[in-house]
Design a protein around this motif. Structure first.
Motif, PDB file in Angstrom:
ATOM      1  N   ARG A 102    -121.847 -66.737  16.938  1.00  0.00           N
ATOM      2  CA  ARG A 102    -120.841 -67.666  17.458  1.00  0.00           C
ATOM      3  C   ARG A 102    -120.946 -67.798  18.970  1.00  0.00           C
ATOM      4  O   ARG A 102    -120.966 -68.885  19.507  1.00  0.00           O
ATOM      5  CB  ARG A 102    -119.431 -67.177  17.073  1.00  0.00           C
ATOM      6  CG  ARG A 102    -118.297 -68.044  17.640  1.00  0.00           C
ATOM      7  CD  ARG A 102    -118.225 -69.373  16.937  1.00  0.00           C
ATOM      8  NE  ARG A 102    -117.111 -70.181  17.412  1.00  0.00           N
ATOM      9  CZ  ARG A 102    -117.208 -71.137  18.342  1.00  0.00           C
ATOM     10  NH1 ARG A 102    -118.370 -71.397  18.896  1.00  0.00           N
ATOM     11  NH2 ARG A 102    -116.147 -71.842  18.697  1.00  0.00           N
ATOM     12  N   HIS A 103    -121.043 -66.658  19.682  1.00  0.00           N
ATOM     13  CA  HIS A 103    -121.039 -66.685  21.139  1.00  0.00           C
ATOM     14  C   HIS A 103    -122.366 -66.148  21.688  1.00  0.00           C
ATOM     15  O   HIS A 103    -122.857 -65.121  21.215  1.00  0.00           O
ATOM     16  CB  HIS A 103    -119.889 -65.838  21.691  1.00  0.00           C
ATOM     17  CG  HIS A 103    -118.542 -66.270  21.195  1.00  0.00           C
ATOM     18  ND1 HIS A 103    -117.884 -65.628  20.166  1.00  0.00           N
ATOM     19  CD2 HIS A 103    -117.746 -67.297  21.573  1.00  0.00           C
ATOM     20  CE1 HIS A 103    -116.724 -66.233  19.946  1.00  0.00           C
ATOM     21  NE2 HIS A 103    -116.622 -67.250  20.780  1.00  0.00           N
ATOM     22  N   PRO A 104    -122.940 -66.824  22.686  1.00  0.00           N
ATOM     23  CA  PRO A 104    -124.179 -66.323  23.289  1.00  0.00           C
ATOM     24  C   PRO A 104    -123.914 -65.065  24.116  1.00  0.00           C
ATOM     25  O   PRO A 104    -122.829 -64.889  24.678  1.00  0.00           O
ATOM     26  CB  PRO A 104    -124.629 -67.489  24.175  1.00  0.00           C
ATOM     27  CG  PRO A 104    -123.372 -68.233  24.492  1.00  0.00           C
ATOM     28  CD  PRO A 104    -122.496 -68.089  23.282  1.00  0.00           C
ATOM     29  N   GLN A 105    -124.914 -64.186  24.169  1.00  0.00           N
ATOM     30  CA  GLN A 105    -124.774 -62.967  24.962  1.00  0.00           C
ATOM     31  C   GLN A 105    -124.648 -63.290  26.443  1.00  0.00           C
ATOM     32  O   GLN A 105    -123.989 -62.574  27.193  1.00  0.00           O
ATOM     33  CB  GLN A 105    -125.983 -62.051  24.737  1.00  0.00           C
ATOM     34  CG  GLN A 105    -126.064 -61.458  23.341  1.00  0.00           C
ATOM     35  CD  GLN A 105    -127.235 -60.514  23.196  1.00  0.00           C
ATOM     36  OE1 GLN A 105    -127.823 -60.072  24.179  1.00  0.00           O
ATOM     37  NE2 GLN A 105    -127.590 -60.197  21.960  1.00  0.00           N
ATOM     38  N   SER A 106    -125.300 -64.371  26.856  1.00  0.00           N
ATOM     39  CA  SER A 106    -125.252 -64.745  28.266  1.00  0.00           C
ATOM     40  C   SER A 106    -125.431 -66.248  28.389  1.00  0.00           C
ATOM     41  O   SER A 106    -125.999 -66.897  27.502  1.00  0.00           O
ATOM     42  CB  SER A 106    -126.360 -64.029  29.048  1.00  0.00           C
ATOM     43  OG  SER A 106    -127.638 -64.411  28.549  1.00  0.00           O
TER      44      SER A 106
END
Length: 407
Positions: A102-106
């Motif tokens: 769902r969310h990128p690490q960076s």
């Protein structure tokens, strides 16, 4: 990269979007239209939502416009509110690997070319530049759109792994645009599990589909790819039951989103994919409004009672007077119930009769000799039933009815 000439439409939503772009450009930054608005405009569909991409950081956007909402400031996304319309302005960015599907690490600021590479499907990654009067295509999205072909940007499994909701979006776009699937996209859609997507996001997708003319293709794709369990209450949707749902959803009355939803869940219960109690527990846990839960559950309760034969009066009249009755009538026609015509006729008759009149009040019944307590409620309902059955029509007849039945 492919470039083609483009003239921006002159409808209010586009003109408002262009004014936002111009304001950003006047501040020394780049800004363009991007995504679904370009896709839909090229397809000849109405455009209601405009997305903008820019190299301006979020704080700059907030400073430039008086009314903004920081919906995803950490990801460079700001909503600009202009004359009641919402315009999403996202900073060009490059996303690192996904942390949780769902969310990128960076994330880091990126270029226009890098920004389109993080998007889901090629025809959703088109750039519309009103200043240059052109559409820029970095990922062969124009060709895919022209050929009605669904292709994930870049590596298909990587794109799906970044956000599993893209599986549901793939089904929606493939169904809506009658797309063929690129082989690698088709393979990834079958192999990547749709896990970890919040119920709210799943239902948001479902609500974009229920009632659409192409809803049957959508559910067919999800079943083919093995993702029915993401949206449904049962472990599987057998081919035979799927075929029945597809047939029902072809009915014109299934263009009503509530009717479409009711008959889908009715099929699951009627064909023993899930019990009434298990469905009730499942549906109670879904993130839909209390009123919707009440309406859908009541319709599912009424349908088995009236699918074959209608109950006798006055229960029949009471059922067709319920708020959900028009949708039940439509569902009966959609599923081809034997009682469909009779239910619709009863519904029409009761609508023409109007509300149930209060022929006698509780105080009047007490004056006549009815004791306070449960008997009073029984008498009040009995008067209503007598009126519904056509046995009484005015106050004088109601008094006589009370004397004959309750005194």
């Amino acid at each position: 990269m492919q470039r083609i000439p483009w003239t921006m439409p002159d409808t209010p939503v586009w003109l408002q979007g262009r004014s936002i772009i111009q304001r950003i450009q006047e501040a020394g930054y780049r800004a363009v239209f991007v995504g679904g608005c370009i896709r839909d405009q090229l397809m000849g569909d109405a455009v209601a939502d405009i997305d903008i991409a820019s190299d301006a950081p979020s704080p700059i956007i907030e400073d430039l416009f008086p009314h903004t909402v920081a919906v995803g400031k950490a990801f460079g996304v700001i909503i600009v509110v202009d004359q009641g319309r919402h315009f999403e302005v996202a900073q060009f960015r490059h996303d690192g690997p996904s942390l949780d599907s769902r969310h990128p690490q960076s994330i880091r600021p990126g270029s226009e070319a890098e920004d389109v590479l993080r998007r889901d499907f090629t025809f959703n990654a088109l750039i519309g530049d009103p200043q240059q009067g052109e559409i820029r295509d970095h990922v062969q999205g124009l060709q895919d759109l022209q050929q009605r072909r669904l292709r994930l940007v870049g590596d298909a499994k990587t794109r799906l792994g970044e956000d599993h909701l893209r599986i549901l979006r793939a089904a929606r776009f493939a169904a809506r645009f009658t797309c063929t699937l690129c082989p690698d996209t088709a393979q990834a859609l079958c192999e990547v599990a749709c896990e970890g997507v919040s119920k709210e996001r799943v239902w948001s997708e479902c609500d974009k589909v229920f009632g659409q003319a192409w809803q049957g293709r959508w559910i067919d794709f999800l079943v083919q790819w093995g993702h029915w369990r993401v949206i449904g209450p049962s472990d599987v949707l057998p081919h035979e039951v799927l075929g029945i749902v597809l047939q029902w959803w072809e009915h014109p009355l299934a263009r009503d989103p509530m009717v479409a939803e009711i008959v889908l869940w009715h099929a699951c219960i009627h064909y023993n994919l899930i019990t009434d109690n298990s469905f009730s527990r499942w549906y109670a846990d879904q993130p839909v409004t209390r009123e919707r839960k009440k309406s859908i559950s009541r319709a599912l309760s009424i349908l088995p009672q009236v699918s074959e034969d209608l109950p006798e009066v006055p229960q029949r009249q009471r059922l067709v007077r319920e708020t959900i009755a028009p949708q039940v009538a439509a569902c009966l026609q959609v599923i081809g119930a034997r009682s469909a015509h009779a239910f619709a006729q009863s519904l029409k008759e009761e609508q023409e009769r109007g509300p149930i009149p209060q022929l006698l009040s509780a105080q009047e019944l007490i004056t006549l000799g009815i004791a306070r307590g449960p008997q009073l409620g029984v008498a009040l309902r009995g008067i209503e039933d007598a009126w519904l059955s056509g046995r009484i029509s005015d106050t004088q007849q109601a008094r006589a009815w009370v004397h004959n039945h309750y005194l």
